[in-house]
Design a protein around this motif. Structure first.
Motif, mmCIF file in Angstrom:
data_model
loop_
_atom_site.group_PDB
_atom_site.id
_atom_site.type_symbol
_atom_site.label_atom_id
_atom_site.label_comp_id
_atom_site.label_asym_id
_atom_site.label_seq_id
_atom_site.Cartn_x
_atom_site.Cartn_y
_atom_site.Cartn_z
ATOM 1 N N SER A 105 0.833 -1.197 0.000
ATOM 2 C CA SER A 105 0.000 0.000 0.000
ATOM 3 C C SER A 105 0.870 1.252 0.000
ATOM 4 N N GLU A 106 0.361 2.274 -0.650
ATOM 5 C CA GLU A 106 1.065 3.553 -0.719
ATOM 6 C C GLU A 106 0.518 4.481 0.352
ATOM 7 N N LYS A 107 1.314 5.471 0.723
ATOM 8 C CA LYS A 107 0.866 6.448 1.709
ATOM 9 C C LYS A 107 -0.302 7.249 1.137
ATOM 10 N N ASN A 108 -1.254 7.561 2.017
ATOM 11 C CA ASN A 108 -2.405 8.353 1.602
ATOM 12 C C ASN A 108 -2.186 9.821 1.975
ATOM 13 N N CYS A 109 -3.248 10.609 1.908
ATOM 14 C CA CYS A 109 -3.160 12.058 2.176
ATOM 15 C C CYS A 109 -2.641 12.375 3.575
ATOM 16 N N GLU A 110 -2.909 11.479 4.532
ATOM 17 C CA GLU A 110 -2.458 11.701 5.909
ATOM 18 C C GLU A 110 -1.071 11.104 6.159
ATOM 19 N N GLY A 111 -0.448 10.568 5.115
ATOM 20 C CA GLY A 111 0.877 9.965 5.253
ATOM 21 C C GLY A 111 0.849 8.583 5.873
ATOM 22 N N TYR B 265 -19.735 -5.016 5.821
ATOM 23 C CA TYR B 265 -19.054 -3.964 6.568
ATOM 24 C C TYR B 265 -17.551 -4.168 6.487
ATOM 25 N N SER B 266 -16.852 -3.056 6.312
ATOM 26 C CA SER B 266 -15.407 -3.083 6.150
ATOM 27 C C SER B 266 -14.741 -2.261 7.245
ATOM 28 N N ILE B 267 -13.622 -2.767 7.750
ATOM 29 C CA ILE B 267 -12.804 -2.030 8.714
ATOM 30 C C ILE B 267 -11.394 -1.956 8.138
ATOM 31 N N GLY B 268 -10.981 -0.747 7.771
ATOM 32 C CA GLY B 268 -9.626 -0.518 7.268
ATOM 33 C C GLY B 268 -8.733 -0.077 8.422
ATOM 34 N N ILE B 269 -7.611 -0.764 8.606
ATOM 35 C CA ILE B 269 -6.701 -0.487 9.719
ATOM 36 C C ILE B 269 -5.393 0.058 9.149
ATOM 37 N N TYR B 270 -4.953 1.193 9.683
ATOM 38 C CA TYR B 270 -3.764 1.889 9.177
ATOM 39 C C TYR B 270 -2.562 1.668 10.088
ATOM 40 N N ASP B 271 -1.382 1.996 9.576
ATOM 41 C CA ASP B 271 -0.148 1.680 10.291
ATOM 42 C C ASP B 271 0.032 2.422 11.609
ATOM 43 N N ASP B 272 -0.761 3.445 11.896
ATOM 44 C CA ASP B 272 -0.702 4.106 13.202
ATOM 45 C C ASP B 272 -1.806 3.614 14.137
#
Length: 143
Positions: free
Chosen positions: A36-42, A66-73
């Motif tokens: 995955s690439e960084k999004n607008c929030e980095g 239902y979807s739950i997207g989990i980010y690296d922070d």
């Protein structure tokens, strides 16, 4: 996402005794995003859990979930997803689901998020194949 990132972790099917090939299914997929690439929030999305229900006749019909997207922070985005599946007459071939997405909330950086999106997924429940892309548009309310 590519097929090697997605796994059906739960899948239960019930055949409906009305029309040949009518199946209701509940399932969960877990996607571990590798590139995955960084999004607008980095941030990078690292995992997506999808909890779904499908109502298909010969792998054609409706899917919702239902979807739950989990980010690296650790931040999360919650979404509801509705789709229409279309599969060739040769049911051994993969089908396609066109989805619409409504972002319903989030945590961390995404607290107060709203938005929408669209996606297309190639799938085959019998083989466990799932691969697709999603594009979302969102805003985050600031206090």
């Amino acid at each position: 996402t590519s097929n090697d990132e997605v796994e059906y972790t739960i899948q239960k099917s019930i055949e409906v005794d009305d029309i040949d090939g009518h199946v209701i299914r509940i399932f969960k997929t877990e996607t571990n995003h590798k590139k995955s690439e960084k999004n607008c929030e980095g941030l990078r999305i690292i995992k997506t859990d999808f909890y779904g229900i499908s109502d298909y006749i010969k792998k054609n019909g409706r899917v919702t979930g239902y979807s739950i997207g989990i980010y690296d922070d650790g931040s999360k985005i919650f979404s509801s997803v509705d789709g229409i599946a279309q599969t060739p007459d040769d049911l051994s071939k993969n089908g396609f689901v066109s989805t619409t997405i409504t972002i319903t909330g989030g945590t961390g950086v995404y607290k107060g998020v709203t938005g929408y999106g669209k996606g297309k997924v190639e799938f085959n429940p019998e083989t466990g194949y799932s691969s697709g892309n999603t594009e979302t548009f969102y805003t985050i309310a600031t206090k």
